[in-house]
Design a protein around this motif. Structure first.
Motif, short mmCIF file in Angstrom:
data_model
loop_
_atom_site.label_atom_id
_atom_site.label_comp_id
_atom_site.label_asym_id
_atom_site.label_seq_id
_atom_site.Cartn_x
_atom_site.Cartn_y
_atom_site.Cartn_z
N VAL A 191 8.04 44.36 25.99
CA VAL A 191 8.29 43.43 27.10
C VAL A 191 7.86 44.00 28.44
CG1 VAL A 191 10.20 42.35 25.86
CG2 VAL A 191 10.68 44.21 27.47
N GLY A 192 7.64 45.31 28.50
CA GLY A 192 7.15 45.92 29.73
C GLY A 192 8.26 46.44 30.62
N PRO A 193 7.95 47.43 31.47
CA PRO A 193 8.97 48.10 32.28
C PRO A 193 9.70 47.19 33.27
CG PRO A 193 6.75 48.75 32.97
CD PRO A 193 6.61 48.00 31.69
N GLU A 194 9.03 46.17 33.77
CA GLU A 194 9.69 45.30 34.74
C GLU A 194 10.76 44.44 34.08
OE1 GLU A 194 6.92 43.01 36.98
OE2 GLU A 194 5.93 44.78 37.87
N ARG A 195 10.49 43.96 32.89
CA ARG A 195 11.44 43.09 32.18
C ARG A 195 12.48 43.87 31.38
NH1 ARG A 195 6.40 40.68 30.96
NH2 ARG A 195 6.03 38.70 32.01
N ALA A 196 12.20 45.15 31.11
CA ALA A 196 13.02 45.92 30.18
C ALA A 196 14.51 45.97 30.53
CB ALA A 196 12.46 47.33 30.04
N PRO A 197 14.91 46.24 31.79
CA PRO A 197 16.36 46.33 32.07
C PRO A 197 17.13 45.04 31.75
CG PRO A 197 15.11 47.33 33.84
CD PRO A 197 14.11 46.62 32.97
N GLU A 198 16.61 43.89 32.20
CA GLU A 198 17.29 42.63 31.93
C GLU A 198 17.23 42.29 30.45
OE1 GLU A 198 19.28 39.06 32.16
OE2 GLU A 198 19.20 40.74 33.57
N PHE A 199 16.08 42.53 29.82
CA PHE A 199 15.92 42.28 28.39
C PHE A 199 16.93 43.09 27.59
CE2 PHE A 199 14.04 44.03 24.48
CZ PHE A 199 13.82 42.86 23.75
N THR A 200 17.10 44.37 27.94
CA THR A 200 18.02 45.25 27.21
C THR A 200 19.45 44.76 27.31
OG1 THR A 200 16.57 47.16 27.55
CG2 THR A 200 18.88 47.61 27.01
N THR A 201 19.87 44.41 28.53
CA THR A 201 21.26 44.02 28.76
C THR A 201 21.59 42.65 28.18
OG1 THR A 201 21.31 45.32 30.81
CG2 THR A 201 23.01 43.63 30.53
N SER A 202 20.71 41.68 28.42
CA SER A 202 21.05 40.31 28.06
C SER A 202 20.65 39.91 26.65
CB SER A 202 20.40 39.34 29.06
OG SER A 202 18.99 39.42 28.99
N LEU A 203 19.65 40.58 26.09
CA LEU A 203 19.15 40.17 24.78
C LEU A 203 19.24 41.27 23.71
CD1 LEU A 203 15.96 38.18 25.85
CD2 LEU A 203 18.16 37.24 25.10
N LEU A 232 6.61 41.43 10.22
CA LEU A 232 6.15 42.79 10.53
C LEU A 232 4.70 42.80 10.97
CD1 LEU A 232 7.88 44.78 7.65
CD2 LEU A 232 8.41 44.91 10.07
N VAL A 233 3.87 41.99 10.31
CA VAL A 233 2.47 41.89 10.74
C VAL A 233 2.39 41.39 12.18
CG1 VAL A 233 0.30 40.66 10.38
CG2 VAL A 233 1.53 41.59 8.42
N ASN A 234 3.16 40.38 12.49
CA ASN A 234 3.14 39.83 13.84
C ASN A 234 3.65 40.82 14.88
OD1 ASN A 234 2.03 37.36 13.14
ND2 ASN A 234 4.02 36.43 12.71
N ILE A 235 4.67 41.61 14.52
CA ILE A 235 5.17 42.63 15.44
C ILE A 235 4.07 43.65 15.73
CG2 ILE A 235 6.76 44.58 15.71
CD1 ILE A 235 8.79 42.97 14.03
N ALA A 236 3.43 44.13 14.66
CA ALA A 236 2.40 45.16 14.84
C ALA A 236 1.23 44.62 15.65
CB ALA A 236 1.92 45.66 13.48
N GLN A 237 0.74 43.45 15.31
CA GLN A 237 -0.42 42.89 16.01
C GLN A 237 -0.06 42.47 17.43
OE1 GLN A 237 -1.83 39.86 13.28
NE2 GLN A 237 -2.96 41.37 12.06
N GLY A 238 1.14 41.91 17.60
CA GLY A 238 1.57 41.53 18.94
C GLY A 238 1.77 42.73 19.84
N SER A 239 2.25 43.85 19.28
CA SER A 239 2.43 45.07 20.05
C SER A 239 1.10 45.60 20.55
CB SER A 239 3.12 46.14 19.18
OG SER A 239 4.42 45.73 18.82
N ARG A 240 0.12 45.58 19.66
CA ARG A 240 -1.20 46.07 20.06
C ARG A 240 -1.81 45.18 21.13
NH1 ARG A 240 -3.27 47.76 13.99
NH2 ARG A 240 -2.24 49.78 13.97
N ALA A 241 -1.55 43.90 21.04
CA ALA A 241 -2.08 42.98 22.06
C ALA A 241 -1.47 43.26 23.43
CB ALA A 241 -1.80 41.54 21.65
N GLU A 242 -0.23 43.80 23.42
CA GLU A 242 0.44 44.14 24.68
C GLU A 242 0.15 45.57 25.13
OE1 GLU A 242 2.14 42.08 26.60
OE2 GLU A 242 1.73 40.43 25.20
N GLY A 243 -0.70 46.27 24.37
CA GLY A 243 -1.07 47.63 24.75
C GLY A 243 -0.05 48.68 24.41
N VAL A 244 0.86 48.39 23.46
CA VAL A 244 1.89 49.36 23.07
C VAL A 244 1.26 50.44 22.19
CG1 VAL A 244 4.06 49.68 21.80
CG2 VAL A 244 3.71 47.64 23.21
N ASP A 245 1.58 51.70 22.48
CA ASP A 245 1.07 52.84 21.73
C ASP A 245 1.48 52.72 20.26
OD1 ASP A 245 0.51 55.35 20.61
OD2 ASP A 245 0.98 56.41 22.47
#
Length: 276
Positions: A191-203, A232-245
């Protein structure tokens, strides 16, 4: 005079110091020792007795708590004081492996002592408070005798006579914890560093709490393997699309392999090879 059982705590790092403080707060006469003597100062000011040596600390109480770095350090403290172990209950709260616990337990038992190995399932700030617990294995007689005293630190949970069982359960629980942490790191990276705090707390936190119920044994298959494979396929491919290591995807390897081994989700095979 206190009617509480006396206890010695050897090793006064952040965890050992918290354990000794919990015994003091519960009214147990407490003897303390640490290689760096100054670490005992606050505890002594609060009413603990400072032992001059580790041997003196063992001799001072029938219940002896060890909380040091590793089994090598614990054994280095016990072995020079072998003649003082007799009739003592040695409780080793050092993180380690089952075979290490069994060896140390056998050594203590051979010298006339009773041995309990323990796994602390808490951080120092949780000691003496609800939610913390300590796993114990080894002498059932010793556990029954000192269960009430041990409860001053955290809720005691006895897992069996085999001295290695506390370490085994400790490592298994830590494995689950680190797996959850790895998954959470991956999630916040998506979700990225800007969204991470709210994402972690609320979701994220509410979701993980709700999904803990999935771990309960059940005969019902609420999420078929073929559906999990697609996810799982969607998680992996979606992560790569977001530039996740890709390194953050490794916590998915086990469920991926389980699905492949069951003959489902053939598309996962190539993803597993890429993520290794």
């Amino acid at each position: 005079m206190s009617d509480k059982q006396s206890v010695s705590v050897i090793g006064l790092g952040s965890m050992g110091g918290a354990l000794a403080r919990a015994f003091l707060d519960a009214g147990h006469p407490t003897t303390v020792w640490n290689r760096t003597a100054a670490k005992a100062d606050d505890l002594v000011a609060a009413g603990a007795t400072r032992a001059a040596t580790a041997g003196d600390a063992i001799w001072a109480s029938d219940l002896v708590i060890l909380c040091v770095l590793d089994y090598e350090a614990a054994n280095a403290l016990l072995e020079p004081n072998a003649d003082m172990v007799k009739d003592r209950v040695i409780v080793n709260l050092t993180n380690g492996r089952p075979e290490q616990a069994r060896r140390t337990g056998a050594w203590v038992t051979a010298r006339g002592g009773a041995y309990l190995d323990g796994g602390i399932m808490a951080v120092p700030s949780m000691i003496g408070k609800p939610g913390a617990f300590v796993l114990y294995s080894g002498s059932g007689t010793a556990y029954e005798r000192y269960e009430a005293a041990l409860a001053a630190m955290a809720a005691p949970v006895y897992v069996g006579e085999d001295a290695g069982l506390a370490a085994l359960n400790d490592l298994a629980l830590l494995s689950a914890m680190y797996g959850a942490i790895a998954g959470a790191r991956h999630a916040t990276a998506m979700v990225g560093p800007e969204r991470a705090p709210e994402f972690t707390t609320s979701l994220l936190i509410p979701w993980l709490r709700a999904m803990a119920a999935v771990l309960e044994p059940s005969e019902d298959e609420e999420s078929p393997l073929d559906m999990q494979a697609v996810g799982l396929v969607n998680i992996a491919q979606g992560s790569r699309a977001e530039g996740v290591d890709d390194a953050l995807l490794t916590h998915l390897l086990t469920p991926m392999r389980d699905i492949i081994a069951a003959g489902e989700g053939a598309v996962l095979t190539e993803l597993v090879k890429e993520i290794r």
